[in-house]
Scaffold this active site. Structure first.
Site, short mmCIF file in Angstrom:
data_model
loop_
_atom_site.label_atom_id
_atom_site.label_comp_id
_atom_site.label_asym_id
_atom_site.label_seq_id
_atom_site.Cartn_x
_atom_site.Cartn_y
_atom_site.Cartn_z
N MET A 329 3.37 72.86 -71.31
CA MET A 329 3.48 71.43 -71.04
C MET A 329 2.26 70.93 -70.26
SD MET A 329 5.03 68.60 -71.35
CE MET A 329 6.67 68.97 -71.97
N ASP A 348 -3.10 76.01 -61.31
CA ASP A 348 -2.00 76.97 -61.43
C ASP A 348 -2.13 77.98 -60.29
OD1 ASP A 348 0.10 78.71 -62.51
OD2 ASP A 348 -0.23 77.61 -64.38
N VAL A 405 5.76 72.07 -63.49
CA VAL A 405 6.19 73.46 -63.28
C VAL A 405 7.62 73.64 -63.80
CG1 VAL A 405 4.67 73.72 -61.29
CG2 VAL A 405 7.04 72.99 -60.92
N GLU A 407 11.72 74.08 -64.29
CA GLU A 407 12.83 73.23 -63.84
C GLU A 407 13.58 73.90 -62.68
OE1 GLU A 407 14.18 69.87 -65.58
OE2 GLU A 407 12.07 70.15 -65.13
N LYS A 412 9.57 72.81 -57.33
CA LYS A 412 9.01 71.47 -57.45
C LYS A 412 8.75 70.86 -56.07
CE LYS A 412 10.92 70.41 -62.03
NZ LYS A 412 9.66 70.09 -62.73
N SER A 434 12.57 67.22 -66.90
CA SER A 434 13.30 66.68 -68.04
C SER A 434 14.76 66.39 -67.72
CB SER A 434 13.23 67.66 -69.23
OG SER A 434 13.74 68.92 -68.86
N HIS A 455 8.12 61.89 -67.86
CA HIS A 455 8.69 62.95 -68.71
C HIS A 455 7.98 62.95 -70.06
CE1 HIS A 455 12.39 64.48 -71.17
NE2 HIS A 455 11.47 65.41 -71.01
#
Length: 717
Positions: A329, A348, A405, A407, A412, A434, A455
């Site tokens: 993503m 990252d 990152v 879910e 987060k 999401s 999103h």
């Protein structure tokens, strides 16, 4: 004459200057058709050397009058047909009156604009990227109704014309010249006019005829009876149905006009075209598609989704964006941003992981290079905009940071705090979650007014939609700037309010869960997937579940259960849950794992796993229509609940979001328009029937019952 001005120059050349007084572009509305008819009456039998059609606008001619077409009713079909025929009679006069007629194309010539140009003997286009030529009517559920389905096959041949007619292919001036659509190119407006005048002066005194009007004319490649074409046309309907699944009538009508029209004289062919055109324009599918893909989409791009306070905010373009997480993503978002000229800091946990994310852009660009769609220089410029790193310090100067990152609420929160330490006070922080509510995620932020949800959908560089989620404290300025950024990178934004799963994930889950639940009930997997295809979904629920991964679906469910239990609420359950859990126990987690509902043989095509028959034995099969409508209704009913609960702010956002983001069938015009076109009373009755047989999830919400009683439909007006 309202839309056409007539001038005559010193060489006795008539200039028809297209100038719509009511809009910034010329369109084929009533004013234009009336004006063209007056022009024909005035010029008929007159003394002139030739005719140049040119535009006073930045574009040549934008296309048809979609407002008029949207309003067309079946009871007015005869009058509508007569109007079409009158337009064609006037265009036919242009090409048969004997004197040279030139189209001076200075910009976009699409739809009706290109049909106008096709009625000219000579077509000249400015060699500029702004020039687009084509017939996009099929994308709105229509066919070219101004002679395009008749002239294009006679110009190019049946086979070569079909991509323009069936796919809505658009080309630039150079491609148009190579294809034989335009005869000449010009470098600027002055040269365009000079070339047009020169053609007329060189051919004055000679009778000008279109290729199809010349003695001995034969259609390039032959008509429908030609053996080569006959062989193609024998299988073409089946190939077309395989693509349209029978839910898009326009391509089938176009093919019929081309085939039938090739076997009769020109005037009969145009009457055939008019009949099919009127039928499509008065039909529901065209209304659905025009309403959503034209009026709805344009309203969104104009900022109609924003509250009044946000519309007044001046949002400068974003120059530098940070992406946290270089997985699939994050890499896709970075590539999408870099493609539109935005500098990207791709962060990252390690430099190696960040470099791997950048490699996604390099691989994608290499494919474009091999296909001739970019240059090595342009490729290098795009890649130079992506800066991989493992240091949060490199986020300094970013006006926007997008977290992409896993879910996981704690992860987060951690990356939010880490990034904000390096950002200016005015910078925006966006989460690409999401499902997790933005208001909860914003608790980790020191500046919740600057915190918002963006999103994206996978693959982020290709999917056109971005769902913007406002938390309870998200400021209007933050929303306005985020909205402008989404448009800046070429995506379509919809704006929703905070909720678990927001709109798209919540409704998408209904589609996958319904398909999986049916499998658990003993409905054959092939029936489920085929029903989805024949309803117009691009991918079946079992196939798309494999793409998403059952592991992720299970993880999201567990996170939802944990969150709701903390809030003292009872977590919801769905018949699909047991099937997902069992598949995970079997180690069939989806495509990424190499096996799921489908098998993925190395070097071969994927296919439904034969073992499903053993794990979920076939029971008594429900009516096929029930299988189709369970998928459609599950999504439409949940979308209506989102609207009722004010998660969705507008009908247009619901319709665009459902099609562009989660694959609701385009022929419907979107999930809420599906209810409108079904009819609120009939939809409510059918929902009750499905609820009785298959579960309360289909039960009509209160708003639907109100609509059924009043007969009112869902609209933003």
């Amino acid at each position: 004459m309202k839309s056409i001005h007539i001038e005559k120059d010193n060489d006795n050349i008539v200039h028809l200057i297209l100038d719509n007084p009511n809009a910034s572009a010329n369109v084929m509305d009533r004013d234009f058709t009336d004006s063209l008819h007056e022009v024909v009456q005035q010029l008929e039998g007159g003394d002139f050397a030739g005719i140049i059609l040119r535009s006073a606008k930045k574009t040549f001619f934008a296309g048809g009058d979609l407002k008029g077409l949207y309003a067309a009713k079946i009871e007015d079909a005869q009058a509508f047909f007569d109007e079409c025929q009158q337009l064609k009679t006037d265009l036919r006069w242009l090409e048969t009156q004997g004197k040279p007629v030139v189209a001076a194309i200075n910009g976009v010539a699409l739809g009706g604009g290109w049909e106008l140009a096709l009625a000219c003997h000579h077509r000249i286009a400015i060699e500029d990227r702004a020039v687009k030529i084509g017939l996009p009517e099929v994308t709105l559920g229509l066919l070219p109704g101004g002679g395009g389905c008749v002239r294009m096959p006679r110009l190019l041949g049946m086979q070569d014309s079909l991509p323009y007619l069936l796919e809505g292919r658009q080309v630039g001036p150079q491609q148009a010249a190579e294809a034989g659509l335009v005869h000449q190119l010009a470098k600027d407006a002055d040269e365009l006019l000079a070339h047009a005048r020169a053609f007329i002066l060189a051919n004055q005194g000679e009778e000008m005829l279109q290729p199809w009007d010349q003695p001995g004319y034969r259609m390039p490649g032959g008509d429908a009876k030609n053996p080569k074409n006959a062989q193609l046309l024998a299988i073409a309907p089946a190939m077309l149905t395989q693509k349209t699944k029978g839910v898009f009538p326009a391509p089938e009508a176009i093919l019929a006009v081309v085939v039938e029209g090739s076997q009769v004289d020109f005037d009969t062919a145009t009457r055939i075209e008019s009949r099919y055109f009127v039928e499509l324009a008065c039909g529901q599918v065209a209304k659905n598609m025009i309403g959503t893909f034209w009026f709805g989409l344009n309203a969104i791009k104009a900022g109609q989704s924003l509250p009044d306070e946000a519309r007044t905010v001046k949002a400068d373009p974003v120059k530098k964006v940070g992406i946290l997480g270089a997985g699939m993503m994050g890499a896709g978002i970075a590539y999408a941003c870099a493609m539109k000229g935005v500098e990207v800091v791709l962060k990252d946990v390690s430099r190696e992981a960040a470099e791997k994310g950048k490699a996604y852009a390099e691989k994608s660009l290499q494919k474009r290079l091999e296909r001739g769609r970019t240059s090595e220089q342009h490729m290098a410029e795009i890649l130079d905009r992506i800066h991989p790193t493992d240091s949060a310090d490199d986020l300094k100067g970013c006006e926007l940071v997008i977290e992409a990152v896993f879910e996981d609420r704690e992860l987060k929160a951690q990356v939010t705090r880490e990034a904000e330490d390096h950002l200016a006070d005015a910078a925006i922080f966006a989460s690409n979650t999401s499902t997790l509510p933005i208001t909860g995620l914003a608790k980790a932020s020191a500046r919740p007014r600057n915190f918002i949800g963006l999103h994206f959908f996978s693959p982020a560089d290709k999917m056109p939609l971005v769902e913007i989620i406002c938390g309870e404290q998200t400021g209007d300025e933050t929303l306005a700037r985020a909205f402008a950024f989404v448009l800046q990178i070429g995506k379509t934004p919809i704006v929703v309010n905070d909720s678990r799963g927001f709109f798209t994930s919540r409704v998408f889950g209904c589609f996958t869960n319904e398909g999986i639940a049916m499998l658990g009930e003993g409905v054959t997997p092939a029936t489920i997937e085929n029903a989805a295809a024949l309803a117009g979904f691009p991918v079946g629920p079992l196939a798309v579940s494999d793409e998403v991964s059952l592991t992720l679906m299970g993880r999201i469910r567990q996170q939802t259960i944990a969150d709701l239990e903390r809030e003292g609420k009872t977590p919801p359950s769905h018949p699909a849950d047991k099937v997902i859990d069992h598949m995970l126990e079997l180690g069939r987690a989806g495509k990424a794992a190499g096996k799921g509902f489908y098998s993925y043989p190395e070097g071969g095509a994927k296919h439904l796993w034969p073992g499903l028959a053993d794990e979920y034995p076939q029971g008594e099969q429900p009516p096929f229509e029930d299988v189709k409508e369970r998928l459609l209704f599950a999504m439409a009913v949940e979308t209506l609940r989102c609207y009722e609960e004010n998660v969705l702010r507008s009908v247009r956002d619901a319709n665009i979001g459902s099609i562009f983001g989660i694959g609701f069938p385009p022929w419907t015009g979107g999930a809420l328009q599906y209810i409108n076109q079904y009819g609120p009373q009939e939809f409510c009755r059918r929902a009750e029937e499905l609820a009785e047989h298959y579960g309360d999830r289909f039960a009509p919400p209160a708003l639907l019952r109100e609509m059924a009683q009043s007969g009112n439909k869902l609209t933003d007006e």
